[in-house]
Scaffold this motif. Structure first.
Motif, PDB file in Angstrom:
ATOM      1  N   VAL A 147       0.835  -1.205   0.000  1.00 61.77           N
ATOM      2  CA  VAL A 147       0.000   0.000   0.000  1.00 61.77           C
ATOM      3  C   VAL A 147       0.872   1.258   0.000  1.00 61.77           C
ATOM      4  CG1 VAL A 147      -1.646   1.335   1.361  1.00 61.77           C
ATOM      5  CG2 VAL A 147      -1.974  -1.121   1.071  1.00 61.77           C
ATOM      6  N   PHE A 148       1.889   1.288   0.864  1.00 63.76           N
ATOM      7  CA  PHE A 148       2.764   2.461   0.909  1.00 63.76           C
ATOM      8  C   PHE A 148       3.539   2.634  -0.399  1.00 63.76           C
ATOM      9  CE2 PHE A 148       2.169   2.419   5.531  1.00 63.76           C
ATOM     10  CZ  PHE A 148       2.133   3.785   5.794  1.00 63.76           C
ATOM     11  N   ALA A 149       3.970   1.527  -0.998  1.00 61.37           N
ATOM     12  CA  ALA A 149       4.690   1.619  -2.267  1.00 61.37           C
ATOM     13  C   ALA A 149       3.801   2.198  -3.366  1.00 61.37           C
ATOM     14  CB  ALA A 149       5.207   0.245  -2.676  1.00 61.37           C
ATOM     15  N   PRO A 158      10.574  10.280 -10.820  1.00 59.80           N
ATOM     16  CA  PRO A 158      11.701   9.408 -10.484  1.00 59.80           C
ATOM     17  C   PRO A 158      11.959   9.291  -8.985  1.00 59.80           C
ATOM     18  CG  PRO A 158      12.274  10.819 -12.337  1.00 59.80           C
ATOM     19  CD  PRO A 158      10.955  11.310 -11.816  1.00 59.80           C
ATOM     20  N   THR A 159      11.814  10.389  -8.248  1.00 57.97           N
ATOM     21  CA  THR A 159      12.091  10.337  -6.816  1.00 57.97           C
ATOM     22  C   THR A 159      11.065   9.474  -6.084  1.00 57.97           C
ATOM     23  OG1 THR A 159      13.034  12.564  -6.918  1.00 57.97           O
ATOM     24  CG2 THR A 159      12.425  11.729  -4.748  1.00 57.97           C
ATOM     25  N   GLY A 160       9.786   9.650  -6.414  1.00 61.04           N
ATOM     26  CA  GLY A 160       8.747   8.852  -5.765  1.00 61.04           C
ATOM     27  C   GLY A 160       8.859   7.377  -6.088  1.00 61.04           C
ATOM     28  N   CYS A 161       9.136   7.042  -7.347  1.00 64.29           N
ATOM     29  CA  CYS A 161       9.276   5.633  -7.727  1.00 64.29           C
ATOM     30  C   CYS A 161      10.501   4.998  -7.091  1.00 64.29           C
ATOM     31  CB  CYS A 161       9.346   5.513  -9.242  1.00 64.29           C
ATOM     32  SG  CYS A 161       7.816   5.977 -10.088  1.00 64.29           S
ATOM     33  N   TYR A 162      11.582   5.778  -6.980  1.00 63.73           N
ATOM     34  CA  TYR A 162      12.793   5.259  -6.353  1.00 63.73           C
ATOM     35  C   TYR A 162      12.560   5.007  -4.867  1.00 63.73           C
ATOM     36  CZ  TYR A 162      17.699   4.957  -4.929  1.00 63.73           C
ATOM     37  OH  TYR A 162      18.897   4.538  -4.410  1.00 63.73           O
ATOM     38  N   ALA A 163      11.819   5.906  -4.207  1.00 67.06           N
ATOM     39  CA  ALA A 163      11.492   5.692  -2.798  1.00 67.06           C
ATOM     40  C   ALA A 163      10.558   4.498  -2.625  1.00 67.06           C
ATOM     41  CB  ALA A 163      10.860   6.953  -2.217  1.00 67.06           C
ATOM     42  N   ALA A 164       9.639   4.290  -3.565  1.00 71.44           N
ATOM     43  CA  ALA A 164       8.696   3.176  -3.461  1.00 71.44           C
ATOM     44  C   ALA A 164       9.363   1.830  -3.717  1.00 71.44           C
ATOM     45  CB  ALA A 164       7.550   3.377  -4.445  1.00 71.44           C
ATOM     46  N   SER A 165      10.514   1.827  -4.396  1.00 69.58           N
ATOM     47  CA  SER A 165      11.161   0.548  -4.738  1.00 69.58           C
ATOM     48  C   SER A 165      11.601  -0.211  -3.493  1.00 69.58           C
ATOM     49  CB  SER A 165      12.362   0.801  -5.654  1.00 69.58           C
ATOM     50  OG  SER A 165      13.343   1.596  -4.996  1.00 69.58           O
ATOM     51  N   GLY A 166      12.035   0.504  -2.446  1.00 70.63           N
ATOM     52  CA  GLY A 166      12.420  -0.186  -1.215  1.00 70.63           C
ATOM     53  C   GLY A 166      11.241  -0.868  -0.560  1.00 70.63           C
ATOM     54  N   ILE A 216       0.523  12.800   9.894  1.00 66.11           N
ATOM     55  CA  ILE A 216       0.766  12.160  11.189  1.00 66.11           C
ATOM     56  C   ILE A 216       0.188  10.746  11.209  1.00 66.11           C
ATOM     57  CG2 ILE A 216       0.400  12.347  13.674  1.00 66.11           C
ATOM     58  CD1 ILE A 216       2.252  14.454  12.502  1.00 66.11           C
ATOM     59  N   VAL A 217      -0.977  10.567  10.571  1.00 61.25           N
ATOM     60  CA  VAL A 217      -1.605   9.239  10.538  1.00 61.25           C
ATOM     61  C   VAL A 217      -0.730   8.256   9.770  1.00 61.25           C
ATOM     62  CG1 VAL A 217      -3.631   7.933   9.793  1.00 61.25           C
ATOM     63  CG2 VAL A 217      -3.906  10.240  10.744  1.00 61.25           C
ATOM     64  N   ALA A 218      -0.221   8.688   8.601  1.00 64.35           N
ATOM     65  CA  ALA A 218       0.654   7.815   7.819  1.00 64.35           C
ATOM     66  C   ALA A 218       1.936   7.502   8.581  1.00 64.35           C
ATOM     67  CB  ALA A 218       0.978   8.479   6.487  1.00 64.35           C
ATOM     68  N   GLN A 219       2.440   8.463   9.323  1.00 67.62           N
ATOM     69  CA  GLN A 219       3.654   8.240  10.105  1.00 67.62           C
ATOM     70  C   GLN A 219       3.425   7.193  11.197  1.00 67.62           C
ATOM     71  OE1 GLN A 219       5.615  11.162  13.104  1.00 67.62           O
ATOM     72  NE2 GLN A 219       6.539  11.647  11.093  1.00 67.62           N
ATOM     73  N   LYS A 220       2.278   7.258  11.870  1.00 73.14           N
ATOM     74  CA  LYS A 220       1.977   6.274  12.917  1.00 73.14           C
ATOM     75  C   LYS A 220       1.740   4.889  12.322  1.00 73.14           C
ATOM     76  CE  LYS A 220       0.061   9.559  16.233  1.00 73.14           C
ATOM     77  NZ  LYS A 220      -1.129   9.967  17.025  1.00 73.14           N
ATOM     78  N   THR A 223       5.051   3.410  11.418  1.00 72.34           N
ATOM     79  CA  THR A 223       5.782   2.954  12.606  1.00 72.34           C
ATOM     80  C   THR A 223       5.263   1.607  13.081  1.00 72.34           C
ATOM     81  OG1 THR A 223       6.112   5.267  13.262  1.00 72.34           O
ATOM     82  CG2 THR A 223       6.472   3.587  14.941  1.00 72.34           C
ATOM     83  N   VAL A 224       3.946   1.455  13.119  1.00 75.94           N
ATOM     84  CA  VAL A 224       3.360   0.171  13.533  1.00 75.94           C
ATOM     85  C   VAL A 224       3.732  -0.929  12.554  1.00 75.94           C
ATOM     86  CG1 VAL A 224       1.191  -1.061  13.911  1.00 75.94           C
ATOM     87  CG2 VAL A 224       1.464   1.260  14.781  1.00 75.94           C
ATOM     88  N   LEU A 225       3.655  -0.631  11.257  1.00 77.10           N
ATOM     89  CA  LEU A 225       4.014  -1.618  10.238  1.00 77.10           C
ATOM     90  C   LEU A 225       5.483  -2.034  10.368  1.00 77.10           C
ATOM     91  CD1 LEU A 225       3.471  -3.209   7.622  1.00 77.10           C
ATOM     92  CD2 LEU A 225       3.974  -1.103   6.350  1.00 77.10           C
ATOM     93  N   SER A 226       6.358  -1.084  10.572  1.00 74.39           N
ATOM     94  CA  SER A 226       7.785  -1.393  10.699  1.00 74.39           C
ATOM     95  C   SER A 226       8.056  -2.214  11.952  1.00 74.39           C
ATOM     96  CB  SER A 226       8.602  -0.097  10.734  1.00 74.39           C
ATOM     97  OG  SER A 226       8.413   0.648   9.552  1.00 74.39           O
ATOM     98  N   PHE A 227       7.365  -1.900  13.043  1.00 73.71           N
ATOM     99  CA  PHE A 227       7.558  -2.658  14.288  1.00 73.71           C
ATOM    100  C   PHE A 227       7.072  -4.095  14.135  1.00 73.71           C
ATOM    101  CE2 PHE A 227       6.000  -4.121  18.432  1.00 73.71           C
ATOM    102  CZ  PHE A 227       7.164  -4.010  19.176  1.00 73.71           C
TER     103      PHE A 227
END
Length: 390
Positions: A147-149, A158-166, A216-220, A223-227
């Motif tokens: 979803v985030f990608a 190019p910048t957005g696609c490069y960030a989404a690749s990770g 802020i919602v996307a950031q939280k 964080t939950v997804l990464s944890f």
């Protein structure tokens, strides 16, 4: 008439149960505890079988014969030893390793019957629960990073696609690990390596949450997804190391052996594909360490905020690319590139390298762009050749 019949039926069952219970008091009259078998009289054999039959009228333990319940309640646990029942009930009781083991098996009509709630059933339920929780964690990582990608790549720059690749790489690795957990293959070195990479990506994602400062919602949520990804990957690595039964294994020796294997794999080139993946691994490692040096310098200058978080994002992506390229080199050494896992990894690395090449040429980074094109061509060739062979 129906009520009278029901009352008669219930009273008959009670009387029969009481008769069975009274037989326990006369059981020694038909066989002595010093004997090793039943008497040969048919009457005594019938009494023994009747007394040993299971009834549920009295509040005794289910799945255990009436004789064992009686002696457990009136003579203590020691009176229920296998020695007693080898004398009294040799055709009903099956000996096990422990005299007082409550999970002893009973033989009824030639079939082994285990009591309800045995230790084997409990272990099986625990293992099933562990598998389901790990699978659920991989599903969360798979869907969340996808979803985030898609949100990052929706800008089509190019910048957005490069960030989404990770994030795309993390979602694909979670998909691969989910299949490995379903097929009990997490103990392989390949999936241990992928679990470590995915867990480290989750840890870096927690530290790089400042890059999502616009929401802020996307950031939280990030964080939950990464944890969840970090914790679930650690569990996946642990189950691969210790098994689903969690047997005692020294993780230090496994890490030492993995490091030795990593060095030995880098030092050998058995074929041209292995050489190509070695160049890809060295390229990503070089950019990764240069990015790490840049991050360390920013920390020394006490720089915080969006710039540091964006550097951490790129470092996490480069860490994933270096791990996946090394995994493909190891597969090329063993001539295993046609395996399903390595075909999927080739597709992931080729797409991520394509986005990196576009981003690098857009920023006039000729060396990075040319190297990314080389990696993209190598992985795409091995990816497409697999489907052409079918």
């Amino acid at each position: 008439a129906k009520d009278n019949y029901a009352t008669y039926y219930v009273n008959s069952k009670r009387y029969l149960s009481i008769m069975r219970y009274l037989l326990l008091a006369f059981l020694p009259l038909f066989s002595s505890p010093s004997s090793n078998a039943f008497p040969t009289t048919n009457l005594s054999q019938k009494f023994h079988r009747l007394a040993a039959s299971e009834i549920n009228v009295f509040p005794y333990k289910r799945g255990v014969s009436l004789v064992q319940n009686h002696h457990r309640n009136h003579h203590g646990k020691s009176a229920c030893s296998n020695q007693y029942y080898r004398h009294y009930l040799p055709t009903v009781f099956q000996n096990t390793a422990s005299d007082d083991d409550e999970s002893s098996e009973y033989v009824q009509n030639g079939n082994n019957v285990k009591p309800e709630g045995s230790s084997d059933d409990k272990i099986a339920k625990k293992i099933l629960g562990r598998k389901q929780r790990v699978k659920g964690g991989y599903n969360i990582s798979l869907a969340g990073y996808a979803v985030f990608a898609s949100l990052f790549a929706s800008s089509l720059n190019p910048t957005g696609c490069y960030a989404a690749s990770g994030m795309f790489l993390a979602s694909g690795v979670a998909f691969i690990l989910k299949g490995a957990s379903l097929n009990d293959r997490l103990k392989s070195d390949t999936y241990k390596r992928l679990n470590m990479a995915l867990g480290l990506y989750g840890l870096i994602g927690i530290m790089a949450r400042g890059a999502l400062q616009r929401s802020i919602v996307a950031q939280k949520l990030w964080t939950v997804l990464s944890f969840v990804t970090m914790v679930n990957s650690i569990k996946g690595y642990g189950y691969g190391l210790k098994g689903w039964e969690l047997t005692k294994v020294n993780p230090v020796s496994d890490l030492v052996n993995g490091t030795k294997s990593y060095i030995s794999t880098l030092l050998k080139i058995p074929n041209w594909k292995s050489g190509g993946y070695l160049l890809a691994t060295l390229f990503f490692c070089f950019i990764k360490f240069s990015k790490l040096l840049e991050i360390s310098q920013m920390l020394l200058r006490r720089e915080r905020g969006f710039i540091l978080s964006s550097r951490l994002f790129r470092y996490g992506k480069l860490m994933m690319l270096s791990t996946l390229s090394f995994t493909l080199k190891d597969a090329a050494d063993r001539d295993r590139l046609e395996g399903t896992t390595f075909v999927e990894l080739n597709g992931l690395v080729s797409i991520a390298s394509a986005t990196m090449a576009v981003y690098s040429f857009d920023r006039s980074l000729a060396f990075d762009g040319s190297s990314a094109v080389f990696v993209m061509a190598l992985c795409a060739f091995n990816w497409v050749s697999f489907f052409l062979k079918k």
